[in-house]
Design a protein around this motif. Structure first.
Motif, mmCIF file in Angstrom:
data_model
loop_
_atom_site.group_PDB
_atom_site.id
_atom_site.type_symbol
_atom_site.label_atom_id
_atom_site.label_comp_id
_atom_site.label_asym_id
_atom_site.label_seq_id
_atom_site.Cartn_x
_atom_site.Cartn_y
_atom_site.Cartn_z
ATOM 1 N N PHE A 133 24.861 -8.630 19.368
ATOM 2 C CA PHE A 133 24.275 -9.464 20.417
ATOM 3 C C PHE A 133 24.248 -10.950 20.067
ATOM 4 N N GLY A 134 24.533 -11.304 18.825
ATOM 5 C CA GLY A 134 24.486 -12.708 18.439
ATOM 6 C C GLY A 134 23.071 -13.248 18.426
ATOM 7 N N ILE A 135 22.117 -12.458 17.922
ATOM 8 C CA ILE A 135 20.713 -12.863 17.923
ATOM 9 C C ILE A 135 20.201 -12.892 16.480
ATOM 10 N N ASP A 136 18.968 -13.407 16.299
ATOM 11 C CA ASP A 136 18.443 -13.562 14.937
ATOM 12 C C ASP A 136 17.695 -12.305 14.489
ATOM 13 N N TYR A 137 17.216 -12.348 13.254
ATOM 14 C CA TYR A 137 16.547 -11.200 12.647
ATOM 15 C C TYR A 137 15.346 -10.721 13.464
ATOM 16 N N PRO A 138 14.388 -11.592 13.825
ATOM 17 C CA PRO A 138 13.227 -11.088 14.574
ATOM 18 C C PRO A 138 13.610 -10.431 15.903
ATOM 19 N N ALA A 139 14.570 -11.037 16.617
ATOM 20 C CA ALA A 139 14.966 -10.450 17.902
ATOM 21 C C ALA A 139 15.661 -9.110 17.691
ATOM 22 N N ALA A 140 16.509 -9.027 16.674
ATOM 23 C CA ALA A 140 17.201 -7.762 16.394
ATOM 24 C C ALA A 140 16.208 -6.694 15.944
ATOM 25 N N LEU A 141 15.216 -7.096 15.135
ATOM 26 C CA LEU A 141 14.188 -6.151 14.717
ATOM 27 C C LEU A 141 13.444 -5.606 15.928
ATOM 28 N N ALA A 142 13.170 -6.458 16.907
ATOM 29 C CA ALA A 142 12.471 -6.005 18.117
ATOM 30 C C ALA A 142 13.302 -4.955 18.856
ATOM 31 N N VAL A 198 15.597 -2.900 17.527
ATOM 32 C CA VAL A 198 15.607 -1.667 16.733
ATOM 33 C C VAL A 198 14.261 -0.957 16.830
ATOM 34 N N HIS A 199 13.186 -1.728 16.775
ATOM 35 C CA HIS A 199 11.859 -1.115 16.884
ATOM 36 C C HIS A 199 11.670 -0.461 18.242
ATOM 37 N N ASP A 200 12.115 -1.132 19.301
ATOM 38 C CA ASP A 200 12.017 -0.534 20.635
ATOM 39 C C ASP A 200 12.820 0.758 20.714
ATOM 40 N N LEU A 201 13.994 0.757 20.104
ATOM 41 C CA LEU A 201 14.817 1.960 20.130
ATOM 42 C C LEU A 201 14.150 3.086 19.336
ATOM 43 N N MET A 202 13.547 2.761 18.194
ATOM 44 C CA MET A 202 12.788 3.758 17.442
ATOM 45 C C MET A 202 11.674 4.365 18.302
ATOM 46 N N THR A 203 10.966 3.502 18.980
ATOM 47 C CA THR A 203 9.854 3.967 19.807
ATOM 48 C C THR A 203 10.344 4.883 20.916
ATOM 49 N N GLN A 204 11.477 4.502 21.539
ATOM 50 C CA GLN A 204 12.036 5.327 22.607
ATOM 51 C C GLN A 204 12.515 6.671 22.079
ATOM 52 N N ARG A 205 13.069 6.689 20.865
ATOM 53 C CA ARG A 205 13.524 7.962 20.297
ATOM 54 C C ARG A 205 12.328 8.866 19.975
ATOM 55 N N MET A 206 11.235 8.282 19.504
ATOM 56 C CA MET A 206 10.042 9.083 19.258
ATOM 57 C C MET A 206 9.480 9.632 20.572
ATOM 58 N N ARG A 207 9.451 8.807 21.601
ATOM 59 C CA ARG A 207 8.956 9.289 22.891
ATOM 60 C C ARG A 207 9.864 10.379 23.453
ATOM 61 N N GLN A 208 11.160 10.253 23.196
ATOM 62 C CA GLN A 208 12.067 11.310 23.634
ATOM 63 C C GLN A 208 11.767 12.617 22.903
ATOM 64 N N PHE A 209 11.512 12.515 21.605
ATOM 65 C CA PHE A 209 11.130 13.700 20.834
ATOM 66 C C PHE A 209 9.903 14.365 21.461
ATOM 67 N N GLU A 210 8.893 13.567 21.759
ATOM 68 C CA GLU A 210 7.673 14.107 22.357
ATOM 69 C C GLU A 210 7.960 14.722 23.732
ATOM 70 N N HIS A 211 8.825 14.065 24.488
ATOM 71 C CA HIS A 211 9.166 14.568 25.820
ATOM 72 C C HIS A 211 9.861 15.922 25.736
ATOM 73 N N VAL A 212 10.800 16.050 24.810
ATOM 74 C CA VAL A 212 11.526 17.318 24.675
ATOM 75 C C VAL A 212 10.561 18.437 24.288
ATOM 76 N N VAL A 213 9.672 18.152 23.341
ATOM 77 C CA VAL A 213 8.710 19.170 22.914
ATOM 78 C C VAL A 213 7.833 19.613 24.086
ATOM 79 N N ALA A 214 7.397 18.656 24.888
ATOM 80 C CA ALA A 214 6.439 18.973 25.951
ATOM 81 C C ALA A 214 7.090 19.577 27.183
ATOM 82 N N HIS A 215 8.300 19.148 27.532
ATOM 83 C CA HIS A 215 8.875 19.520 28.830
ATOM 84 C C HIS A 215 10.160 20.340 28.751
ATOM 85 N N GLU A 216 11.001 20.092 27.749
ATOM 86 C CA GLU A 216 12.306 20.740 27.751
ATOM 87 C C GLU A 216 12.347 22.020 26.927
#
Length: 910
Positions: free
Chosen positions: A624-633, A635-653
């Motif tokens: 994306f051509g962005i700096d460390y803090p923006a890239a960390l944000a 990656v962190h958002d993607l981590m959070t979404q993957r955890m929520r997906q894990f929870e979603h699969v356990v609860a619904h799928e």
């Protein structure tokens, strides 16, 4: 249609589309065939006007320009069938959100694809079943059983994953980007299309069909086809049909940006995937052919298939520009400088090539290693599961120290006791498997030590001396240390081999051959991924984001983790449940969370101290051509979404999976235990990263990040040749024409920096045999992988007089219009033309969207992916940051001797 929701971006498409001369024949045949199958008048789905407007004959004539008339007609019928299925499923089940009816409908379709044509099929009950039965019977007689199996599986994925789309519509749920890419490959049908490319060109040899290079060709092809379709179909799918499965909508939701910015970002990913396709074809496929000793006919088949995928890209793009099915207004600029004239030339958009492609391609090769980044920044990690620790932790620590000494892990100059204490791998095992017996916990910690040591060993030993050939030899020998069905194992020659031999014997003692084969494949995938990292390091190439995430699972040892964990449940969980889409989604979500977690903690260690390029934050920064803090944000958002997906699969799928497979109470309880193991795994890894010194700035700054100064590694040497006889006793020198060809090491070298990965494996509870003492310096036993006189004999079998790999029979060329395909013998794609690049890039309004490229005059730049990638020169001493620790890789200690065997695979700890 109403006004378009966004302006279509400029597409990277350097290959002109070509039109098959049998177009009219295919159009007439497919119309008659669709009517005979009941797909037109009276179907309630299509009239002939709809079929004529979609013009699938034109699609297939563009995407398969070289096949003969009957083959083009058959392929066109397949595409008529698959698009009819899509619309039929939409009208019958998606609009009414009838999940039960949709599942029953899909469950019948595999019955019409028997591998043996003598197997009877049911009587078709609708046009979809009638069409599939007819097409299968006409297609498979000329194809091998291997192709039938792969194509049937791709077709089942295409059909069955429509349930995933239906479930998301029912829940109003929009997938996260990683989940979407994975599921779109199955739902979108491009892997299925790749199978028809084989039918039209040539079958891929079975010996390499499952290899990484061929898999990446198919996956990059699939991603590019699907993302391009998402851009053209956004208006119809999202605004008209209410679909949630569209890449533009996925990124728009994930980044919180405008539709136009999301469309531009999708196009950036599409371009990156095409660059990955070219890179793989030009660098990995030729090496694969040499390693496997492919015959000229097999090489020609791979080349024809590769070119067929390339033709599909340009032809599919041209069809999207012309079909009334899609939003394509403004896709073809009016400026003649931007678009050459002539049939198919609209796909070769010169402006896109000049304005963006060169900048994007070059960016991946411009990272400067060893930059000062400071301590890793740690966000607030989402972790909904509690931590539990084994009461046997102290015992495991003491046992691990003793085991590492006995295996020689602390004697080779890579690790010492201080490093082992700083890594505290027993703590990781105690959190991963808190209920393990003392013996099982010891085994878990020792697997972690093996994986982590190997992940440190490869870049340090082979990366610093750029020795990719030796790394491949090591990987091959490690694989030979794992007998599956009673064959003799290699005698271990170094710490990695001793560790793997010991762990393998203790872990697999009670396994069946199939279970051992699965475990061996998991370990092989991990060690081979370390070679992939070395290759990227050699080229100073920051990986493509999608390729990185998928290979990160391998470098992390994820398959090994899952294999060991599943073994503990035995037959209580049926194998087909593990293969179910929701279960794979659950596992991948957990694995991605852990991988990205490790990248966040190890950012300083890898970027500043080791010169590493395999880190998700750096990959996002580069893309994306962005700096460390923006890239960390990001990656962190993607981590959070993957955890929520894990929870979603356990609860619904998962509850739906239990019902679909009619699992017993015992099987459901076993699955709940498996889910709890994954939860413990994530919680234990997070705790381990927070506690250990391995990633802390104060520990990193005081340690050397090269070979230990007093103990360079003692890699096994090649056999010593006997002394040459006196000159008078030597036989006469052979005439040049009689000499055998010298072995060639084509393109082998290695990476220069050490990498880091995280703990990965949990060992299920249960007793194990105690570790037996292993001699520190065992005597090598005879073996098929004994150290060769020259490493080239194993690395490049095609160059030796007797190939190391049996030569497979030639693969017949498919249904080409001529006897020999119009493809060069080399399996690589034609070299792309020089890519001029715009000199400047400005920041996009959305911080997370790739910067737009300046519209100013372009400055030509040579293409950054040459056929033989250059080995980047390391940074000079003066170029290194002043803050870099003084403990740079020392010049004094000699490089380790070329090993005669590969080090054993280890679960990387990161």
């Amino acid at each position: 249609m109403t006004q378009q929701p966004f302006e279509l971006p400029h597409f990277y498409m350097p290959y002109p589309a070509r039109l098959n001369p049998h177009l009219d024949e295919a159009r007439a045949h497919s119309t008659q065939w669709a009517r005979e199958m009941g797909m037109l008048e009276g179907s309630g789905i299509w009239e002939q006007a709809d079929l004529d407007a979609h013009d699938y004959g034109l699609l297939c004539a563009y995407t398969h320009p070289d096949c003969d008339g009957p083959a083009l007609s058959l392929i066109t019928d397949w595409y008529v069938w698959v698009f009819f299925f899509d619309d039929h499923f939409l009208e019958t089940f998606k609009r009414g959100q009838d999940r039960a009816g949709g599942k029953a409908y899909l469950d019948r379709l595999p019955l019409f694809m028997p591998l043996d044509l003598a197997t009877p099929v049911p009587e078709p009950q609708n046009p979809v079943e009638a069409g599939l039965a007819d097409l299968w019977a006409r297609t498979v007689p000329s194809m091998t059983e291997d192709w039938r199996r792969r194509f049937a599986l791709a077709t089942e994925h295409l059909l069955n994953e429509s349930m995933w789309e239906l479930s998301n519509i029912n829940e109003g749920r929009i997938a996260n980007p990683v989940e979407y890419i994975e599921m779109r490959r199955k739902v979108g049908g491009a892997p299925w299309s790749a199978g028809l490319v084989e039918y039209a060109t040539a079958e891929v040899p079975a010996v390499v069909a499952g290899s990484r290079p061929l898999r990446v060709l198919m996956e990059t092809f699939s991603d590019a086809v699907h993302l391009r379709n998402d851009l053209f179909s956004y208006q119809r799918e999202v605004e008209d049909e209410g679909e949630n499965s569209n890449g533009v909508l996925v990124l728009e939701t994930f980044f919180g940006c405008t539709t136009q910015e999301a469309a531009d970002a999708v196009n950036d990913v599409l371009t990156s995937r095409l660059h990955q396709f070219e890179h793989t074809a030009l660098t990995e496929v030729p090496a694969l052919a040499a390693e496997h000793g492919l015959t000229p006919g097999q090489i020609t088949a791979v080349a024809a298939y590769t070119k067929g995928l390339q033709d599909w890209q340009s032809g599919g793009h041209e069809w999207h520009l012309r079909s009334s099915r899609y939003m394509n207004k403004g896709a073809r600029p009016d400026n003649p400088w931007q678009r050459p004239t002539g049939p198919g030339a609209s796909a070769a958009d010169v402006r896109a090539l000049l304005a963006a492609a060169g900048v994007e391609r070059l960016r991946a090769y411009t990272h400067v290693p060893y930059q000062k980044v400071g301590p890793s920044r740690l966000p607030d990690f989402r972790m909904p599961y509690p931590l539990a620790l084994s009461p046997h932790l102290d015992r495991a620590r003491a046992t691990l120290l003793d085991w590492c000494h006995r295996m020689g892990i602390l004697e080779e100059g890579v690790w010492d006791e201080d490093k082992l204490a700083a890594y505290d791998l027993a703590l990781c095992s105690a959190g991963i498997d808190p209920d393990a017996t003392p013996e099982a916990l010891d085994l878990s910690a020792q697997w972690l030590a093996f994986g982590t040591y190997g992940d440190d060993y490869y870049p340090l030993v082979y990366g610093h001396r750029r020795d990719l050939a030796a790394a491949k030899l090591t990987t091959a020998r490690l694989s030979a240390c794992m007998p599956v069905d009673g064959e003799e194992a290699l005698a271990p020659l170094d710490a990695m081999e001793r560790a793997l031999t010991d762990l393998w014997a203790r872990t697999t003692a009670g396994m069946t051959p199939d279970q051992r084969r699965t475990l061996k494949h998991a370990i092989d995938s991990m060690t081979e991924s370390w070679v992939w990292e070395l290759s990227n390091q050699m080229q100073n190439r920051v990986p493509d984001p999608v390729d990185y995430l998928e290979m990160r699972r391998a470098t992390f040892g994820s398959d090994l983790t899952l294999s060991l964990c599943r073994t503990g449940y035995g037959p209580a969980i049926p194998p087909e449940v593990y293969r179910a889409g929701p279960v794979r989604s659950l596992e991948n979500a957990a694995i991605d969370y852990a991988c990205l977690l490790n990248d966040v903690f190890s950012y300083q260690k890898e970027i500043e101290y080791e010169g590493e390029i395999h880190n998700a934050i750096l990959v996002v920064q580069t893309f994306f051509g962005i700096d460390y803090p923006a890239a960390l944000a990001v990656v962190h958002d993607l981590m959070t979404q993957r955890m929520r997906q894990f929870e979603h699969v356990v609860a619904h799928e998962l509850p739906v999976v239990y019902d679909d497979f009619e699992l017993s109470k015992e099987a459901r309880a076993a699955m709940e235990g498996y889910v709890a193991d994954l939860q413990n795994w994530m919680a234990g890894i997070l705790n381990w990263h927070r506690q250990v010194d391995r990633y802390k700035d104060e520990w990193l700054s005081r340690r050397a990040h090269a070979f230990l100064p007093d103990r360079p590694p003692t890699a096994p040497a090649l056999p010593v040749r006997p002394p040459a006889p006196p000159l008078a006793d030597r036989p006469p020198t052979p005439v040049l024409a009689d000499r055998p060809p010298a072995p060639v090491l084509a393109g082998w070298s290695a990476a220069a920096a050490a990498s880091d990965r995280s703990p990965v494996s949990a060992v299920p509870g249960g007793t194990t045999e105690p570790a037996s003492s292993t001699p520190a310096a065992p005597t090598p036993a005879p073996s098929t992988l004994a150290a060769p006189v020259s490493p080239a004999a194993l690395v490049s079998p095609a160059a030796s007089t007797s190939p190391a790999v049996p030569v497979s029979p030639p693969v017949p060329v498919g249904h080409a219009a001529s006897a020999s395909p119009a493809v060069p013998v080399s399996p690589a794609l034609p070299t792309s033309p020089p890519v001029p690049v715009s000199p400047a890039a400005s920041t996009s309004p959305a911080a997370l969207v790739r910067p737009a490229v300046s519209e100013g005059p372009a400055v030509p730049i040579s293409p950054p992916v040459p056929i033989s990638p250059p080995v980047p020169v390391g940074p000079s001493v003066s170029a290194l940051p002043e803050q870099r620790p003084a403990a740079a890789p020392p010049v004094g200690p000699p490089a380790p001797r070329l090993p005669a065997h590969p080090p054993a695979p280890v679960l990387p700890v990161g």
